[in-house]
Design a protein around this motif. Sequence first.
Motif, short mmCIF file in Angstrom:
data_model
loop_
_atom_site.label_atom_id
_atom_site.label_comp_id
_atom_site.label_asym_id
_atom_site.label_seq_id
_atom_site.Cartn_x
_atom_site.Cartn_y
_atom_site.Cartn_z
N ILE A 124 46.87 31.56 40.39
CA ILE A 124 46.76 30.50 39.37
C ILE A 124 46.28 29.22 40.04
CG2 ILE A 124 48.07 29.07 37.73
CD1 ILE A 124 50.00 31.52 37.54
N MET A 125 45.16 28.66 39.42
CA MET A 125 44.53 27.50 40.08
C MET A 125 44.98 26.20 39.46
SD MET A 125 42.48 28.71 42.21
CE MET A 125 42.34 30.44 42.57
N PRO A 126 44.96 25.15 40.24
CA PRO A 126 45.22 23.83 39.66
C PRO A 126 44.08 23.47 38.71
CG PRO A 126 45.27 23.75 42.07
CD PRO A 126 44.79 25.11 41.67
N ASP A 127 44.29 22.46 37.83
CA ASP A 127 43.29 22.06 36.83
C ASP A 127 41.92 21.83 37.46
OD1 ASP A 127 45.22 22.23 35.06
OD2 ASP A 127 45.55 20.05 34.79
N GLY A 128 40.82 22.32 36.77
CA GLY A 128 39.47 22.01 37.21
C GLY A 128 38.96 22.94 38.28
N GLU A 129 39.86 23.44 39.11
CA GLU A 129 39.43 24.25 40.23
C GLU A 129 38.79 25.57 39.75
OE1 GLU A 129 42.22 24.20 43.52
OE2 GLU A 129 41.44 26.14 44.17
N ALA A 130 39.33 26.12 38.65
CA ALA A 130 38.80 27.39 38.12
C ALA A 130 37.35 27.19 37.65
CB ALA A 130 39.68 27.86 36.98
N ASP A 131 37.03 26.05 36.93
CA ASP A 131 35.65 25.80 36.45
C ASP A 131 34.69 25.73 37.61
OD1 ASP A 131 36.79 25.73 34.03
OD2 ASP A 131 36.77 23.52 33.80
N GLU A 132 35.10 25.00 38.64
CA GLU A 132 34.22 24.85 39.80
C GLU A 132 33.90 26.21 40.40
OE1 GLU A 132 35.75 22.16 42.77
OE2 GLU A 132 35.96 20.58 41.26
N LEU A 133 34.92 27.03 40.49
CA LEU A 133 34.71 28.35 41.08
C LEU A 133 33.76 29.19 40.23
CD1 LEU A 133 38.18 29.42 42.49
CD2 LEU A 133 36.02 29.17 43.75
N GLN A 134 33.88 29.03 38.89
CA GLN A 134 33.00 29.80 38.00
C GLN A 134 31.55 29.40 38.22
OE1 GLN A 134 34.34 29.49 33.97
NE2 GLN A 134 35.81 31.15 34.28
N ASP A 135 31.29 28.05 38.30
CA ASP A 135 29.93 27.56 38.56
C ASP A 135 29.38 28.15 39.85
OD1 ASP A 135 29.63 26.13 36.33
OD2 ASP A 135 30.28 24.19 37.20
N ALA A 136 30.21 28.09 40.87
CA ALA A 136 29.77 28.58 42.19
C ALA A 136 29.39 30.04 42.11
CB ALA A 136 30.88 28.38 43.20
#
Length: 936
Positions: free
Chosen positions: A898-910
Amino acid sequence: MSVPATPAGYRPSNVPPGLHINRSERRRSPSHTPQASNSCQPNTTAGDSNDRAEHFNPGPDTDDLDEVVMAVDMKDRGTVGCSYYVARAEKLYFMEDVKSGSVDVIATLKTFVNPTVVLVPVRIDEKVVERLDPNEGRLDSAEDSGDHVPPAYLLEERPSGEFGYDSSKARLVNLNIGADDGPDVAFIAAGDVLTAEKFEETPETNTQGNLLRLAAWVNLDSKVTVGCAGAVLSYLQRRRSARFLPGDEAAHEMFRVSTVEMFSLKNTMFINIDTLLSLQIMESESHPQVHNQGPTRFNSGSKEGFSIYGLFHFFARTPQGRFLIRQYFLRPSTNIDVLNERLKTISVFLRPDNSDSVELLIKNLKSIKNIRTILIKLRKGVSNSSSRGGITRNVWETLRKFLFHSLKIRDTMQEVLGGEDMSIRNKILGRFENAGLTELGRKISAVIDFEASDEQSRTVVMRGIDAELDNMKRTYDGLESLLAQVNEHIAQRVPANPPIETNVVYYPQVGFLVVVPLDEETGDGVYSGNPRDPWERVFSTENMVYYSTSETAEMNHQFGDIFGLITDLDKEIEILHELAQVVLEYEGLLTITSDLCGELDSLLALAQGAKAHNLCKPHMTDDNVIEIKGGRHLLQELTVPSYVANDTFLIGGEGQSTLDLNQENVRQTTSTRIQWRDKARETEDGPSMLIMTGPNYSGKSVYLKQVALVVFLAHIGSFVPAKKAKIGITDKILTRVSTRESVSKAQSTFMLDLQQVSFALSTATRRSLVVIDEFGKGTEAAVDGAGLVCGVFESLLRLGKERPKVLGATHFHEIFENGFLAPRPSLSFGHMEVHVHHEANSQTQLTYLYNLKDGRSISSFGTTCASMNGVAREIIIRAEELIRLASRGEDLVAACAIMPDGEADELQDAERIGRQFLQAGNMDMPRELLDEVLTL
Ligand SMILES: Nc1ncnc2c1ncn2[C@@H]1O[C@H](COP(=O)(O)OP(=O)(O)OP(=O)(O)O)[C@@H](O)[C@H]1O
């Protein structure tokens, strides 16, 4: 007039021991500073020379006296032999060969003997060498601090030939060393004493005779041990040869063997160095004594730090008492009679109506030295002509005090109340031969003038012993008036005008001289004889000139170096030499008296320790039980403001009969006791294992150690820190306790843990106590640790009637949560009570009560402990969350994803960009795609 102090036996510092310096040489190098005076008190460096004399007298090397040389061998698949030599006692010990022994026997021997040197044959099994690792006993802390930590002893691998049976037997047969008129070696078997008279009855001096006699006292069938004894003797011989030139008689006095004794490991509780250290029973300590670097071993010196042994050894007053205390600690006994005798003696000494007698005994013991050491010095002085004068004043003074105070001790022992059947009392009354000790005291006082010796700082022989010596002393005493008379005579021949003051003086080693003031103009004396009889100038000082005249020459001729004659005179040395021989005739009586003083001292030390630390007399029993009420930890209680005492109840396999148990328990009242009693009734048995759980710092380890220490102390015959204790005879205390970290760099802590535990598993019997604290902590996967702990506990419980008493502590709650360790009557749980406070800010606070409670603790309060010790709040919250999930059986890997806020979106972009790159393959990257990547 007092006699200047130039003691017999003085040897200038540059003269090596064993050489005589002749008088004429000494005349040329007077050690004094002449002063103008008409007294015959010339030597201003007297005190000095005396100090040096004491220092340079060739007494035995004290380092040598501390040596304990041990040889061990293991042959024929496990026959262990051992022999060792104790320099201070001049004794060679033999063990009966132990058949089908193992390396564990060797470990026991190592602790039992506490050697400074260990000899093994080169062919010996590698496992034995490992077990004899001299670095065991080193603490990592010391290594980490960069301090040099010397090994426990010197381990020497010797050619196997030195352990050969035939050559060793031949060496033993020749053991009649130190005998001028035939062998004087007394052979003593365990528990049997060969007296001098007995020895005389068998006067064979040939090899066959010696062999027969040897066989009567030592079991020559113990072939491996005989080989070891041979190796020890070779080693001693090597050390002698390294120290002395061939033919030097003094060599015989170094490492002399005067008695041989059998020893046995039977009746000794097994306890190894690990356990001694981890329970803080003893501390290993630097012992700078032996050639090379000096090993680390448990020594009997006074520097023992914070340890159980230190608490008792502190009370011993004599060297031999301290030595015995150390023996008690290194060799706890399983002989119930021996232990009960010690316990009874302590009780007698602690009786309030004996307090005056005890005080008196202690006071007298303070003046008792180890007479064995004194006898070695005397023998050395007697046998070595070059060091006869080396028997120092101290030796006589020590002997006199020893005799006087031994007799006082004997008298006082008669007054000890309630001790009529006390073994030490009866031994003292029976063996301290009043007549013999008094007679010897008289003989010494008749020869040595202690008062004059004190005044003159040298040994002064009494008047009335030797006419020639008396004559010389009389002359010397009359010197003062003689000097005055001669001076008067000389003054008559000196011109009267101007008046000239003359003096006649005497300097030892220089002789008689006339002293006149210096004439500064001529640089000569204001008078230097007349032309017909000129004076011969000898030397001058700033304002005096010293002359030899016909009168002084005549006096020199008549009296010579009278002082030198008295002090250095062979006559005086001879008298002391004879006295030393007289003393040696009492050797047997003196050693037994000295040894018994040591025994008394050690028992008094145990009694004083019991009083100082509020200990109680344990009830030793053959039942296989440990039952402690109000037990305490002797060292921990000194470090906390108020120590909470706790009970213990464990029964090993085939413990005690139900009847005994019930009778005993009638007197117990606590609820825990009742539960235990009921459990025992149900099963006709009781718990053999107690597993402690609960928070960090709650007192689990201290409790485990406290129980082991009570059991240990009971087995040295000491009172124990408890209100009441019933202790079954225990053959081994085996520990896996975490305070002791790795002892050798080659082994990880976990490996060491495993070794200790596997050793415990393989050697524990139903009579053993096994202590396992936090085993398995060092494993990489916690599950391995939990499995191991569970396996170990299970296998110990499954030993059935052979199961030992076990105390364990663990943080692996899962083994109980998941029912890996099935409940059974022989398994009990305990925890230390803690109060949990929930504070307003949702924080939890713990208060430790150190109160043993039955059953398991609900939680280890790990996060509460962490929070109380300053771990950040976010970490605590996260840890608690994970603990909650784990207890619900949820997947922790997924939970951690489980990721902290925002970190999941960044990973998806990457991820998306990564995929586009892969799709682009080897083609040139389109401009728009690159722009997109760069703008991200
Ligand atoms: N019976 C007691 N009475 C008073 N203080 C005690 C008692 N037992 C232990 N303590 C104190 O608690 C401290 C911690 O004890 P101990 O090391 O035995 O805890 P522990 O439960 O083994 O901890 P850990 O699980 O971290 O090893 C000791 O240093 C001591 O000061």
